[in-house]
Design a protein around this motif. Structure first.
Motif, PDB file in Angstrom:
ATOM      1  N   THR A 151       0.857  -1.191   0.000  1.00  0.00           N
ATOM      2  CA  THR A 151       0.000   0.000   0.000  1.00  0.00           C
ATOM      3  C   THR A 151       0.890   1.236   0.000  1.00  0.00           C
ATOM      4  OG1 THR A 151      -1.725  -1.157   1.246  1.00  0.00           O
ATOM      5  CG2 THR A 151      -1.821   1.240   1.224  1.00  0.00           C
ATOM      6  N   ALA A 152       0.654   2.145  -0.925  1.00  0.00           N
ATOM      7  CA  ALA A 152       1.526   3.317  -1.049  1.00  0.00           C
ATOM      8  C   ALA A 152       0.722   4.571  -1.332  1.00  0.00           C
ATOM      9  CB  ALA A 152       2.543   3.091  -2.167  1.00  0.00           C
ATOM     10  N   ARG A 236       4.665   7.472   1.720  1.00  0.00           N
ATOM     11  CA  ARG A 236       4.592   6.360   2.659  1.00  0.00           C
ATOM     12  C   ARG A 236       4.272   5.080   1.894  1.00  0.00           C
ATOM     13  NH1 ARG A 236       1.084   7.442   7.880  1.00  0.00           N
ATOM     14  NH2 ARG A 236       2.864   8.836   8.198  1.00  0.00           N
ATOM     15  N   GLU A 238       3.645   0.756   2.771  1.00  0.00           N
ATOM     16  CA  GLU A 238       3.481  -0.280   3.778  1.00  0.00           C
ATOM     17  C   GLU A 238       3.378  -1.637   3.103  1.00  0.00           C
ATOM     18  OE1 GLU A 238       0.412  -1.065   7.468  1.00  0.00           O
ATOM     19  OE2 GLU A 238      -0.441  -0.808   5.456  1.00  0.00           O
ATOM     20  N   SER A 245       3.906  -6.487   9.576  1.00  0.00           N
ATOM     21  CA  SER A 245       4.002  -5.467   8.535  1.00  0.00           C
ATOM     22  C   SER A 245       5.240  -4.607   8.772  1.00  0.00           C
ATOM     23  CB  SER A 245       2.754  -4.586   8.529  1.00  0.00           C
ATOM     24  OG  SER A 245       2.702  -3.757   9.696  1.00  0.00           O
ATOM     25  N   GLU A 247       6.563  -0.484   7.510  1.00  0.00           N
ATOM     26  CA  GLU A 247       6.154   0.755   6.858  1.00  0.00           C
ATOM     27  C   GLU A 247       7.339   1.701   6.776  1.00  0.00           C
ATOM     28  OE1 GLU A 247       3.634   4.298   8.634  1.00  0.00           O
ATOM     29  OE2 GLU A 247       2.304   2.678   7.945  1.00  0.00           O
ATOM     30  N   ASP A 249       8.123   5.641   6.157  1.00  0.00           N
ATOM     31  CA  ASP A 249       7.701   7.034   6.036  1.00  0.00           C
ATOM     32  C   ASP A 249       8.962   7.822   5.701  1.00  0.00           C
ATOM     33  OD1 ASP A 249       7.141   9.775   6.597  1.00  0.00           O
ATOM     34  OD2 ASP A 249       5.432   9.159   7.826  1.00  0.00           O
ATOM     35  N   SER A 255       9.011   1.572  10.401  1.00  0.00           N
ATOM     36  CA  SER A 255       8.320   0.968  11.547  1.00  0.00           C
ATOM     37  C   SER A 255       8.034  -0.487  11.224  1.00  0.00           C
ATOM     38  CB  SER A 255       7.013   1.705  11.837  1.00  0.00           C
ATOM     39  OG  SER A 255       7.262   3.077  12.106  1.00  0.00           O
TER      40      SER A 255
END
Length: 323
Positions: A151-152, A236, A238, A245, A247, A249, A255
């Motif tokens: 997901t972006a 971002r 993920e 998961s 991610e 940023d 994270s």
């Protein structure tokens, strides 16, 4: 070939000047020529950063100077013709994204490379960003597990809708399409792409796309060119896997919510990424071997997905792309 690699640059606009600025700081490179249809832009770049020759015709310059390599940073619709000409002379080319405007044009570039003694390196600079490389390594690890989704979001201010004639899909979303291919591989075909845009008919809009193959990760990609100031939400991305998961940023952290939860501070340095991209190109020129960090085949796969996103936007429904 001498100690310094002789490079020429086609394009002295915003992207071209960034390449020229970084090349001028490299001890491995001599900038032997700068070409731009706006000769004044080429003259300004040569004056600011140094170059042996300037020209208004990139193909004429390439034929005359026979550089060791050519960087193509002209408007997208000109990429295939300029790169194809250089390949015909056996000159390696680094081509800014998108390498072509359509999958059909990209196929023509593949054919030109196939008949050349040289190669194409797509200018996908995020492949050379250390934080992105670290993020991808974690995303592919057992810490996160087999990948389920990518997901972006990548948002920009609305001046982009005025500055660029190209669609946001090929100017901005293409980065996240390439990241998804890098992370998870191209979705297995046939590939189903569903995209929407609000408001329709303008680049000053938000574009959402979902990409899914018969197996493999689901991609959810978003880009908006609607912000009225240069202050936009940070890029971002993920990745969700079967164990957790991770991610990224770009404002400064990775994270991880996986087997070993943690937060990693990072600094995304685009100058450093561009310098690393140039170093890889120079290394490929010296060795005569095509690039490994990013391939033309991957760029073509990304353009196929981007083309399907545009077709879905045009048709108002899902588009299926055969594998």
């Amino acid at each position: 070939m001498g100690d310094r690699v002789r490079l020429a640059v086609a394009g002295a606009g915003a992207f071209g000047r960034e390449h020229i600025r970084m090349l001028a700081a490299s001890s491995d490179v001599e900038i032997v020529g700068i070409a731009d249809a706006n000769r004044a832009a080429a003259e300004a770049a040569a004056r600011d950063f140094g170059a042996t020759e300037i020209a208004s015709d990139a193909n004429e310059m390439t034929s005359r100077l026979k550089p060791d390599g050519l960087i193509v940073a002209t408007p997208g619709p000109t990429h295939v013709a300029i790169a194809g000409h250089a390949l015909g002379l056996g000159i390696p080319v680094l081509v800014e994204k998108p390498v072509a405007m359509t999958p059909a044009d990209a196929t023509a570039l593949v054919e030109a490379e196939g008949t050349s003694a040289s190669f194409v390196m797509p200018g996908h600079v995020l492949r050379f960003s250390e934080p992105h490389r670290r993020f991808v390594e974690i995303a592919r690890s057992d810490d996160v597990g087999p990948i389920l989704s990518v997901t972006a979001r990548r948002h920009r201010d609305d001046s982009h809708a005025v500055r660029y004639a190209e669609d946001p899909v090929v100017m901005t979303m293409i980065h996240d399409i390439d990241l998804a291919i890098w992370i998870a591989g191209r979705p297995d075909g046939p590939i189903r792409v569903a995209a929407s845009r609000r408001p329709q008919g303008t680049s000053r809009s938000e574009t959402l796309a979902t990409v899914q193959g018969e197996t493999g990760a689901i991609w959810r990609l978003a880009t908006a060119w609607v912000f009225t100031t240069e202050s936009c939400p940070s890029d971002r991305i993920e990745v969700v896997g079967e164990r957790g998961s991770v991610e990224l940023d770009v404002d400064g952290r990775i994270s991880v919510f996986g087997v070993k939860p943690r937060t990693i501070g990072v600094t995304v340095d685009y100058d450093a990424a561009l310098a690393t991209e140039h170093s890889h190109f120079v290394d490929c020129i010296r060795s005569g071997k095509p690039p490994t960090a990013v391939t033309l085949a991957e760029a073509v796969a990304g353009l196929s997905v981007a083309g399907a996103v545009l077709a879905s936007l045009e048709g108002g429904g899902a588009t299926v792309v055969a594998d």
